[in-house]
Design a protein around this motif. Structure first.
Motif, PDB file in Angstrom:
ATOM      1  N   THR A  25       0.844  -1.196   0.000  1.00 15.24           N
ATOM      2  CA  THR A  25       0.000   0.000   0.000  1.00 15.24           C
ATOM      3  C   THR A  25       0.876   1.241   0.000  1.00 15.24           C
ATOM      4  N   THR A  26       0.518   2.202  -0.855  1.00 15.98           N
ATOM      5  CA  THR A  26       1.277   3.449  -0.927  1.00 15.98           C
ATOM      6  C   THR A  26       0.685   4.486   0.025  1.00 15.98           C
ATOM      7  N   GLN A  27       1.399   5.602   0.149  1.00 20.13           N
ATOM      8  CA  GLN A  27       1.003   6.666   1.072  1.00 20.13           C
ATOM      9  C   GLN A  27      -0.405   7.177   0.787  1.00 20.13           C
ATOM     10  N   GLU A  28      -0.795   7.189  -0.485  1.00 14.48           N
ATOM     11  CA  GLU A  28      -2.116   7.685  -0.872  1.00 14.48           C
ATOM     12  C   GLU A  28      -3.150   6.562  -0.982  1.00 14.48           C
ATOM     13  N   GLY A  29      -2.790   5.371  -0.549  1.00 12.70           N
ATOM     14  CA  GLY A  29      -3.764   4.291  -0.496  1.00 12.70           C
ATOM     15  C   GLY A  29      -3.903   3.455  -1.752  1.00 12.70           C
ATOM     16  N   ILE A  30      -2.999   3.630  -2.722  1.00 10.86           N
ATOM     17  CA  ILE A  30      -3.022   2.759  -3.906  1.00 10.86           C
ATOM     18  C   ILE A  30      -2.442   1.407  -3.509  1.00 10.86           C
ATOM     19  N   VAL A  31      -3.134   0.340  -3.889  1.00 10.38           N
ATOM     20  CA  VAL A  31      -2.768  -1.011  -3.465  1.00 10.38           C
ATOM     21  C   VAL A  31      -2.289  -1.835  -4.651  1.00 10.38           C
ATOM     22  N   GLY A  32      -1.194  -2.546  -4.430  1.00 11.91           N
ATOM     23  CA  GLY A  32      -0.708  -3.496  -5.423  1.00 11.91           C
ATOM     24  C   GLY A  32      -0.617  -4.877  -4.819  1.00 11.91           C
ATOM     25  N   TRP A  33      -0.918  -5.900  -5.635  1.00 12.54           N
ATOM     26  CA  TRP A  33      -0.932  -7.276  -5.155  1.00 12.54           C
ATOM     27  C   TRP A  33       0.144  -8.103  -5.845  1.00 12.54           C
ATOM     28  N   GLY A  34       0.784  -8.987  -5.058  1.00 12.58           N
ATOM     29  CA  GLY A  34       1.772  -9.900  -5.602  1.00 12.58           C
ATOM     30  C   GLY A  34       1.605 -11.279  -4.997  1.00 12.58           C
ATOM     31  N   GLU A  35       2.272 -12.245  -5.606  1.00 11.84           N
ATOM     32  CA  GLU A  35       2.193 -13.634  -5.141  1.00 11.84           C
ATOM     33  C   GLU A  35       3.606 -14.199  -4.994  1.00 11.84           C
ATOM     34  N   PRO A  36       4.267 -13.895  -3.875  1.00 10.62           N
ATOM     35  CA  PRO A  36       5.629 -14.385  -3.660  1.00 10.62           C
ATOM     36  C   PRO A  36       5.604 -15.709  -2.899  1.00 10.62           C
ATOM     37  N   VAL A  37       5.773 -16.803  -3.571  1.00  5.16           N
ATOM     38  CA  VAL A  37       5.656 -18.085  -2.881  1.00  5.16           C
ATOM     39  C   VAL A  37       6.432 -19.153  -3.626  1.00  5.16           C
ATOM     40  N   VAL A  38       7.017 -20.074  -2.888  1.00  3.66           N
ATOM     41  CA  VAL A  38       7.480 -21.346  -3.438  1.00  3.66           C
ATOM     42  C   VAL A  38       6.583 -22.409  -2.841  1.00  3.66           C
ATOM     43  N   GLU A  39       5.986 -23.233  -3.675  1.00  2.00           N
ATOM     44  CA  GLU A  39       5.092 -24.262  -3.195  1.00  2.00           C
ATOM     45  C   GLU A  39       5.820 -25.152  -2.172  1.00  2.00           C
ATOM     46  N   GLY A  40       5.289 -25.177  -0.954  1.00  2.00           N
ATOM     47  CA  GLY A  40       5.921 -25.932   0.118  1.00  2.00           C
ATOM     48  C   GLY A  40       6.908 -25.133   0.948  1.00  2.00           C
ATOM     49  N   LYS A  41       7.160 -23.881   0.560  1.00  2.00           N
ATOM     50  CA  LYS A  41       8.116 -23.031   1.292  1.00  2.00           C
ATOM     51  C   LYS A  41       7.540 -21.624   1.490  1.00  2.00           C
ATOM     52  N   ALA A  42       6.240 -21.540   1.737  1.00  5.38           N
ATOM     53  CA  ALA A  42       5.589 -20.236   1.857  1.00  5.38           C
ATOM     54  C   ALA A  42       6.183 -19.395   2.980  1.00  5.38           C
ATOM     55  N   GLN A 260       9.418 -22.079 -20.035  1.00  6.92           N
ATOM     56  CA  GLN A 260       8.279 -21.979 -19.130  1.00  6.92           C
ATOM     57  C   GLN A 260       8.653 -21.307 -17.802  1.00  6.92           C
ATOM     58  N   PRO A 261       9.169 -20.078 -17.838  1.00  9.22           N
ATOM     59  CA  PRO A 261       9.431 -19.390 -16.572  1.00  9.22           C
ATOM     60  C   PRO A 261       8.134 -19.151 -15.817  1.00  9.22           C
ATOM     61  N   ASP A 262       8.222 -19.150 -14.508  1.00  9.73           N
ATOM     62  CA  ASP A 262       7.063 -18.949 -13.640  1.00  9.73           C
ATOM     63  C   ASP A 262       7.094 -17.516 -13.124  1.00  9.73           C
ATOM     64  N   LEU A 263       5.984 -16.803 -13.256  1.00 10.74           N
ATOM     65  CA  LEU A 263       5.943 -15.394 -12.862  1.00 10.74           C
ATOM     66  C   LEU A 263       6.069 -15.192 -11.362  1.00 10.74           C
ATOM     67  N   SER A 264       5.884 -16.248 -10.571  1.00 11.88           N
ATOM     68  CA  SER A 264       6.090 -16.133  -9.128  1.00 11.88           C
ATOM     69  C   SER A 264       7.429 -16.697  -8.676  1.00 11.88           C
ATOM     70  N   HIS A 265       8.242 -17.177  -9.605  1.00 10.52           N
ATOM     71  CA  HIS A 265       9.539 -17.749  -9.242  1.00 10.52           C
ATOM     72  C   HIS A 265      10.712 -17.122  -9.999  1.00 10.52           C
ATOM     73  N   ALA A 266      10.467 -16.591 -11.176  1.00 13.49           N
ATOM     74  CA  ALA A 266      11.564 -16.163 -12.057  1.00 13.49           C
ATOM     75  C   ALA A 266      11.706 -14.652 -12.141  1.00 13.49           C
ATOM     76  N   GLY A 267      11.499 -13.975 -11.001  1.00 15.10           N
ATOM     77  CA  GLY A 267      11.777 -12.545 -10.961  1.00 15.10           C
ATOM     78  C   GLY A 267      10.634 -11.637 -11.331  1.00 15.10           C
ATOM     79  N   GLY A 268       9.432 -12.196 -11.469  1.00 15.94           N
ATOM     80  CA  GLY A 268       8.265 -11.365 -11.712  1.00 15.94           C
ATOM     81  C   GLY A 268       8.122 -10.910 -13.148  1.00 15.94           C
ATOM     82  N   ILE A 269       7.285  -9.912 -13.334  1.00 17.28           N
ATOM     83  CA  ILE A 269       6.984  -9.397 -14.665  1.00 17.28           C
ATOM     84  C   ILE A 269       8.242  -8.825 -15.319  1.00 17.28           C
ATOM     85  N   SER A 270       9.034  -8.078 -14.573  1.00 20.83           N
ATOM     86  CA  SER A 270      10.228  -7.442 -15.139  1.00 20.83           C
ATOM     87  C   SER A 270      11.177  -8.471 -15.728  1.00 20.83           C
TER      88      SER A 270
END
Length: 386
Positions: A25-42, A260-270
Motif C-alpha cells: 500500500t502506498t502513502q495515498e492508499g493505492i494497493v498493489g498485489w503480488g504472489e511471492p511463494v514457493v510451493e511448500g516453502k511459503a 516456461q518461466p514462472d511469474l512467481s519464481h523467475a523474478g516477476g513481470i520485469s
C-alpha cells in the motif's frame, strides 16, 4: 509534498490451498498485489520478503527497475528459488500499483499488446487413468481446447517394460475420445531420468503430444543434447529456472522449443519479460508456468499479451491441488479469467486487471496451510521424483 506512490505498508496473507499473497500500500492508499511463494516453502519466502522490506518502505513504487536491481544485486548471494520468488511477488505488486496509478493495464506499460486474446490450457492430472476422460470433458465444457497431464507416476531410474507400457495409456484414451480436436501437453515433471526418456518418447510419439515438459530435471539440462534431436515433439522446460542467467546456457545450447518461466519464481513481470525477449532472439517460444493463484496468472497473462513468442498459457483453475479453495474464490471479478473457445480475452482493467476479494482472503488466513509435496518411494524403498 506527499509522494502518492511512496510505499508505506506491506501485508501478507497465507491462504489455502498453498498460496501466499502480498499487499503493498502506498502513502495515498493505492494497493498493489503480488504472489511471492514457493510451493511448500511459503513461510521461507515470507521471511525473505520481510528481510527485503527495508529496501521498499519509504521508496517510490514508481521505481520498479531500480528496486528490482537493488533486491537482486544488493545482496552478495543472488538467484535461487527463495530470493527470486520474493522478488517476483514484490515486482508484481509494483507493476499493479503503477498501472492503477496511471489508469492503464500493465501490458500498456510494457509496450502494448501484440494480440487480443491468449490461448489457454488447464491441468487434468494424469496420475490415474480413471479421471482423465472425466476431467478432460469438464475442461472442454469450460471452454478449453488444450489440456496438460502428467505423463507418468513415480518411476525408477531404469523402469520395467511393464511400467513403460503403461505410460501411453492416458493420452491414448484422450486421442480415441477427442481425436486431434484437443491439444494435449505431457509433463514428465522431472520424474524421468535420462536413461528412460527416449524409450518413453517412443511410446508417446504415436499420440502426438503438443509438447513434452521437463523430460529431465533442469539441473540435468545438458542431457537435452541427447534428447532434442531424437524427437520431433517440441521440448518445453523452465519452471525450475529462476532468472535470465539460468536460461542463458539453455538457449545457447539450442535444445529447447518452449521455455516456461514462472511469474512467481523467475523474478516477476520485469524479469520474465526479459527472458521472453531473450528466447525470441533464439526463435524459442514462451509458455509461462502457472500452477498458482490469480495474481500469478494475471501477471503471466500481462507478459503473454506483449510477447510475440508467447504460444499458450497454463491455468490452475480447478487443478487438483485447489481442494476447498480455488483460484476464482479470491477474485471479485472472475469474469476476466473466462475462457472462450480456448482463449482469454485481453485484459482492460488498470494494473494487473484482477480485483482481490480481501474478505475471502481473511477467511483463508484463518485456515492457513502447511502444504508440501508428497514424498514418493519405489518398490524397493528408494526415493522417486514427484
Amino acid at each position: 509534498m506527499k509522494d502518492a506512490l511512496k510505499i508505506e505498508k506491506i501485508e501478507f496473507f497465507k491462504v489455502p490451498p498453498r498460496w501466499l499473497f502480498l499487499k503493498i500500500t502506498t502513502q495515498e492508499g493505492i494497493v498493489g498485489w503480488g504472489e511471492p511463494v514457493v510451493e511448500g516453502k511459503a513461510d521461507t519466502v515470507w521471511a525473505c520478503v520481510k528481510e527485503l522490506e527495508k529496501y521498499l518502505i519509504g521508496k517510490s513504487a514508481n521505481h520498479i527497475e531500480d528496486i528490482w536491481q537493488i533486491l537482486y544485486r544488493g545482496g552478495f548471494y543472488r538467484g535461487g528459488p527463495i530470493l527470486m520468488s520474493a522478488i517476483s511477488g514484490i515486482d508484481q505488486a509494483l507493476w499493479d500499483i503503477k498501472g492503477k496509478s496511471l489508469g492503464v493495464p500493465v501490458h500498456e506499460l510494457l509496450g502494448g499488446a501484440v494480440r487480443h486474446k491468449m490461448k489457454m490450457y488447464c491441468w487434468i492430472g494424469g496420475d490415474h487413468p480413471d479421471v482423465v476422460l472425466e476431467q478432460a470433458h469438464e475442461k472442454v465444457k469450460a471452454g478449453y481446447e488444450a489440456v496438460k497431464m502428467n505423463a507418468t507416476g513415480g518411476m525408477d531410474w531404469i523402469a520395467s517394460i511393464k511400467d513403460v507400457k503403461k505410460v501411453a495409456h492416458n493420452i491414448k484414451l484422450l486421442r480415441e475420445e477427442f481425436g486431434t480436436d484437443l491439444d494435449i501437453g505431457l509433463d514428465f515433471h522431472g520424474r524421468i531420468h535420462k536413461g528412460m526418456v527416449k524409450r518413453l518418447i517412443d511410446e508417446l510419439t504415436p499420440y502426438d503430444p503438443l509438447f513434452i515438459e521437463e523430460p529431465v530435471l533442469s539441473e540435468n539440462n545438458e542431457a537435452l543434447k541427447h534428447i532434442y534431436g531424437y524427437t520431433n515433439i517440441p521440448i518445453a522446460t523452465g519452471e525450475r529456472m529462476f532468472s535470465r542467467w539460468d536460461f542463458k546456457p539453455l538457449l545457447e545450447q539450442g535444445t529447447v522449443d518452449i521455455i516456461q518461466p514462472d511469474l512467481s519464481h523467475a523474478g516477476g513481470i520485469s524479469e520474465v519479460r526479459r527472458i521472453a525477449a531473450m528466447a525470441e532472439a533464439y526463435d524459442v517460444s514462451l509458455a509461462p508456468h502457472c500452477p498458482l493463484g490469480p495474481i500469478s496468472l494475471a501477471s503471466a497473462l500481462q507478459v503473454d499479451f506483449v510477447s510475440s513468442n508467447a504460444v499458450i498459457q497454463e491455468s490452475s483453475i480447478g487443478i487438483h491441488y485447489n481442494q476447498g479453495f480455488d483460484l476464482l474464490d479470491y477474485v471479485s471479478n472472475p469474469e476476466v479469467f473466462e475462457v472462450k473457445d480456448g482463449y482469454i480475452e485481453l485484459f482492460q482493467r488498470p494494473g494487473l486487471g484482477v480485483e482481490i476479494n480481501e474478505e475471502k482472503l481473511k477467511e483463508g488466513v484463518k485456515i492457513g496451510h502447511d502444504w508440501s509435496n508428497p514424498i514418493w518411494r519405489g518398490k524397493d524403498g528408494n526415493f522417486n521424483e514427484w
